[in-house]
Design an enzyme around this catalytic site. Structure first.
Site, PDB file in Angstrom:
ATOM      1  N   ASN A  51     -18.702   5.534  31.376  1.00  0.00           N
ATOM      2  CA  ASN A  51     -17.852   4.965  32.753  1.00  0.00           C
ATOM      3  C   ASN A  51     -17.793   3.624  32.383  1.00  0.00           C
ATOM      4  O   ASN A  51     -17.711   2.709  31.752  1.00  0.00           O
ATOM      5  CB  ASN A  51     -19.133   4.899  33.761  1.00  0.00           C
ATOM      6  CG  ASN A  51     -19.976   6.080  34.359  1.00  0.00           C
ATOM      7  OD1 ASN A  51     -20.089   7.098  34.055  1.00  0.00           O
ATOM      8  ND2 ASN A  51     -21.751   6.186  34.786  1.00  0.00           N
ATOM      9  N   GLY A 111     -21.902   2.678  31.740  1.00  0.00           N
ATOM     10  CA  GLY A 111     -22.327   3.914  31.979  1.00  0.00           C
ATOM     11  C   GLY A 111     -23.611   4.207  30.817  1.00  0.00           C
ATOM     12  O   GLY A 111     -23.376   3.838  30.221  1.00  0.00           O
ATOM     13  N   LYS A 112     -24.663   4.574  31.707  1.00  0.00           N
ATOM     14  CA  LYS A 112     -26.211   4.378  30.367  1.00  0.00           C
ATOM     15  C   LYS A 112     -26.324   4.672  29.049  1.00  0.00           C
ATOM     16  O   LYS A 112     -26.118   4.159  27.988  1.00  0.00           O
ATOM     17  CB  LYS A 112     -27.075   5.467  31.422  1.00  0.00           C
ATOM     18  CG  LYS A 112     -27.076   4.697  32.046  1.00  0.00           C
ATOM     19  CD  LYS A 112     -28.629   5.497  33.227  1.00  0.00           C
ATOM     20  CE  LYS A 112     -28.705   4.756  34.636  1.00  0.00           C
ATOM     21  NZ  LYS A 112     -28.211   3.584  35.519  1.00  0.00           N
ATOM     22  N   SER A 142     -22.680   5.160  26.812  1.00  0.00           N
ATOM     23  CA  SER A 142     -22.250   3.932  25.529  1.00  0.00           C
ATOM     24  C   SER A 142     -23.393   2.675  26.414  1.00  0.00           C
ATOM     25  O   SER A 142     -22.387   1.636  24.864  1.00  0.00           O
ATOM     26  CB  SER A 142     -20.500   4.277  26.570  1.00  0.00           C
ATOM     27  OG  SER A 142     -20.981   2.891  28.059  1.00  0.00           O
ATOM     28  N   ASN A 143     -23.507   2.071  27.413  1.00  0.00           N
ATOM     29  CA  ASN A 143     -23.998   1.337  27.592  1.00  0.00           C
ATOM     30  C   ASN A 143     -25.428   0.743  25.830  1.00  0.00           C
ATOM     31  O   ASN A 143     -25.309   0.214  25.333  1.00  0.00           O
ATOM     32  CB  ASN A 143     -24.638   0.480  28.379  1.00  0.00           C
ATOM     33  CG  ASN A 143     -23.911   0.696  29.723  1.00  0.00           C
ATOM     34  OD1 ASN A 143     -22.690   0.357  29.845  1.00  0.00           O
ATOM     35  ND2 ASN A 143     -24.653   0.035  30.942  1.00  0.00           N
ATOM     36  N   GLU A 165     -27.270  11.258  32.972  1.00  0.00           N
ATOM     37  CA  GLU A 165     -25.853  11.505  33.391  1.00  0.00           C
ATOM     38  C   GLU A 165     -24.943  12.235  32.471  1.00  0.00           C
ATOM     39  O   GLU A 165     -23.925  12.122  33.686  1.00  0.00           O
ATOM     40  CB  GLU A 165     -25.031   9.410  33.259  1.00  0.00           C
ATOM     41  CG  GLU A 165     -25.756   8.537  34.522  1.00  0.00           C
ATOM     42  CD  GLU A 165     -25.546   7.660  33.972  1.00  0.00           C
ATOM     43  OE1 GLU A 165     -25.459   6.411  35.334  1.00  0.00           O
ATOM     44  OE2 GLU A 165     -24.783   7.177  32.891  1.00  0.00           O
ATOM     45  N   ALA A 201     -27.379  -2.830  32.653  1.00  0.00           N
ATOM     46  CA  ALA A 201     -27.328  -2.287  31.431  1.00  0.00           C
ATOM     47  C   ALA A 201     -28.244  -2.949  30.856  1.00  0.00           C
ATOM     48  O   ALA A 201     -28.823  -2.961  29.506  1.00  0.00           O
ATOM     49  CB  ALA A 201     -25.919  -3.358  30.347  1.00  0.00           C
ATOM     50  N   ALA A 202     -29.462  -3.708  31.677  1.00  0.00           N
ATOM     51  CA  ALA A 202     -30.135  -4.625  31.078  1.00  0.00           C
ATOM     52  C   ALA A 202     -31.513  -3.230  30.406  1.00  0.00           C
ATOM     53  O   ALA A 202     -32.009  -3.328  28.892  1.00  0.00           O
ATOM     54  CB  ALA A 202     -31.549  -5.561  31.993  1.00  0.00           C
ATOM     55  N   GLY A 203     -31.678  -2.203  31.069  1.00  0.00           N
ATOM     56  CA  GLY A 203     -32.102  -1.190  30.790  1.00  0.00           C
ATOM     57  C   GLY A 203     -32.001  -0.157  29.404  1.00  0.00           C
ATOM     58  O   GLY A 203     -32.060   0.178  28.720  1.00  0.00           O
ATOM     59  N   ASP A 204     -30.347  -0.601  29.526  1.00  0.00           N
ATOM     60  CA  ASP A 204     -29.937   0.054  28.134  1.00  0.00           C
ATOM     61  C   ASP A 204     -29.960  -0.462  26.930  1.00  0.00           C
ATOM     62  O   ASP A 204     -29.810   0.032  26.191  1.00  0.00           O
ATOM     63  CB  ASP A 204     -28.587   0.401  29.391  1.00  0.00           C
ATOM     64  CG  ASP A 204     -28.271   0.864  30.673  1.00  0.00           C
ATOM     65  OD1 ASP A 204     -29.164   2.045  30.205  1.00  0.00           O
ATOM     66  OD2 ASP A 204     -27.746   1.591  30.979  1.00  0.00           O
ATOM     67  N   THR A 220     -28.571 -10.157  28.425  1.00  0.00           N
ATOM     68  CA  THR A 220     -28.034  -8.884  28.839  1.00  0.00           C
ATOM     69  C   THR A 220     -28.217  -9.656  30.374  1.00  0.00           C
ATOM     70  O   THR A 220     -26.774  -9.711  31.288  1.00  0.00           O
ATOM     71  CB  THR A 220     -28.186  -7.545  28.744  1.00  0.00           C
ATOM     72  OG1 THR A 220     -28.195  -7.940  27.053  1.00  0.00           O
ATOM     73  CG2 THR A 220     -27.461  -6.994  29.421  1.00  0.00           C
ATOM     74  N   ARG A 234     -25.163 -12.553  31.332  1.00  0.00           N
ATOM     75  CA  ARG A 234     -24.045 -12.528  31.366  1.00  0.00           C
ATOM     76  C   ARG A 234     -23.666 -11.062  32.431  1.00  0.00           C
ATOM     77  O   ARG A 234     -24.558 -10.040  32.864  1.00  0.00           O
ATOM     78  CB  ARG A 234     -23.846 -12.517  29.929  1.00  0.00           C
ATOM     79  CG  ARG A 234     -24.151 -12.735  28.913  1.00  0.00           C
ATOM     80  CD  ARG A 234     -23.299 -13.026  28.032  1.00  0.00           C
ATOM     81  NE  ARG A 234     -23.953 -12.163  27.127  1.00  0.00           N
ATOM     82  CZ  ARG A 234     -24.153 -12.299  26.103  1.00  0.00           C
ATOM     83  NH1 ARG A 234     -23.916 -13.627  25.433  1.00  0.00           N
ATOM     84  NH2 ARG A 234     -24.113 -11.337  24.658  1.00  0.00           N
TER      85      ARG A 234
END
Ligand code: RIB
Length: 310
Positions: free
Chosen positions: A12, A40-41, A43-44, A141, A252-255, A286, A289
């Site tokens: 995403n 995007g989950k 790609s992260n 997703e 994106a912390a979880g990713d 992560t 930032r």
């Protein structure tokens, strides 16, 4: 030894809108800055695995548009193999609109687009890549049928499967959970999957045991800024505390946690606690930032943060 990780999932372009708070129905609210970033989950998680040192392949779908090209560049710039990221004319590249408040909390609207066009044919085309991996990771997703097909190929080839059941979704087929070796939900996702409300250690054990009964050999329940709980089918469990930092954007912390974890994990899951500690360190960077792809750390940054904390 370098882990070979394949991620199958979403790409995403994120539009980040900085807002003071969520608007009420009918209200017009002045906002702050607006910016764009790769996200995007899927790609992260791919970027997080690759930047943390894994040899990473990505399987996904983009539209025939500038956003798709932007996503491919963001992935290749981080050394991710995108040979199996294919283009569709049926839909635009996926997008997410992230409302980020001044406390770093976000609310996200997702346009699935090309991610929803990903099919089991794409899995067939990527069979060799999956078979040659140590781990395969997916999320919710992209279509569930694709996740299940990819995990079945993985299981036929002794590849360890990691399911991140996010975003939370009701009615997940039992046949998908049956081929998921390691399941990594947050508290809400765990409750959706198991019906167990996660409030304390006893409830985490109960939730994990339900997931073991569904087929998972390992379970990690992530608990935001507190850390992560792990539980294996043979009854080994524990909690690994998160590192305390000042979060500006939790996107994106979880990713990052899952991708970084996969770069360190042993396929027999024997070093879960150690890999979780590494993943916690990565996601602690992560959250300090802005944006998804721009905020995900490299191995050098994770190592440097670890040294600085000693
Ligand atoms: O997990 C964070 C991601 O969720 C964002 O990058 C956004 O694209 C949404 O998919």
């Amino acid at each position: 030894m370098t882990n070979r990780v394949t991620v199958i999932g979403s790409l995403n372009v994120d539009t980040i809108l900085e807002i003071p708070r969520l608007p009420k129905p009918g209200e017009t609210l002045a906002m702050g800055d607006q910016s764009f970033a790769g996200g995007g989950k899927g790609s992260n998680q791919g970027i997080a695995a690759g930047r943390a040192g894994a040899d990473t392949h990505f399987i996904g779908k983009i539209g025939d548009d500038a956003n798709g090209k932007f996503m491919v560049k963001s992935m290749t710039d981080s050394g991710i193999n995108v040979d199996q990221v294919t283009v569709t004319k049926e839909a635009k590249t996926g997008q997410a609109f992230i409302l980020l408040d001044k406390n770093g909390q976000n609310s996200i609207l997702v346009y699935g687009g090309a991610n929803q066009v990903l099919s089991t044919k794409d899995v067939d085309n990527a069979k060799d890549i999956i078979a040659n991996s140590d781990f395969i990771i997916t999320q919710f997703e992209t279509p569930l049928a694709v996740a299940e097909a990819a995990f079945k190929v993985a299981k036929d080839n002794n590849v360890v499967t990691i399911l991140n059941p996010a975003p939370a979704q009701e009615a997940i087929p039992a046949s998908l959970l049956a081929v998921s070796d390691l399941v990594v939900p947050n508290e809400t996702e765990c409750q959706t999957l198991t019906g167990v409300e996660i409030t304390d250690e006893a409830s985490m054990i109960k939730g994990a045991e339900k997931l073991h009964a569904m087929g998972a050999k390992g379970v990690i329940i992530t608990v935001g800024s507190k850390g992560a709980f792990y539980h294996t089918a043979d009854g080994n469990y524990g909690f690994v505390d998160a590192f305390k930092v000042n979060a500006v954007d939790t996107t994106a912390a979880g990713d990052t946690f899952i991708g970084a974890l996969s770069s360190q994990l042993k396929p027999d899951l024997s070093n879960l606690a150690e890999a979780i500690r590494f993943a916690n360190r990565a996601s602690s960077i992560t959250v300090q930032r802005m944006g998804a792809h721009p905020s995900i750390p490299t191995l050098a940054e994770i190592d440097a943060a670890e040294k600085a904390a000693k």
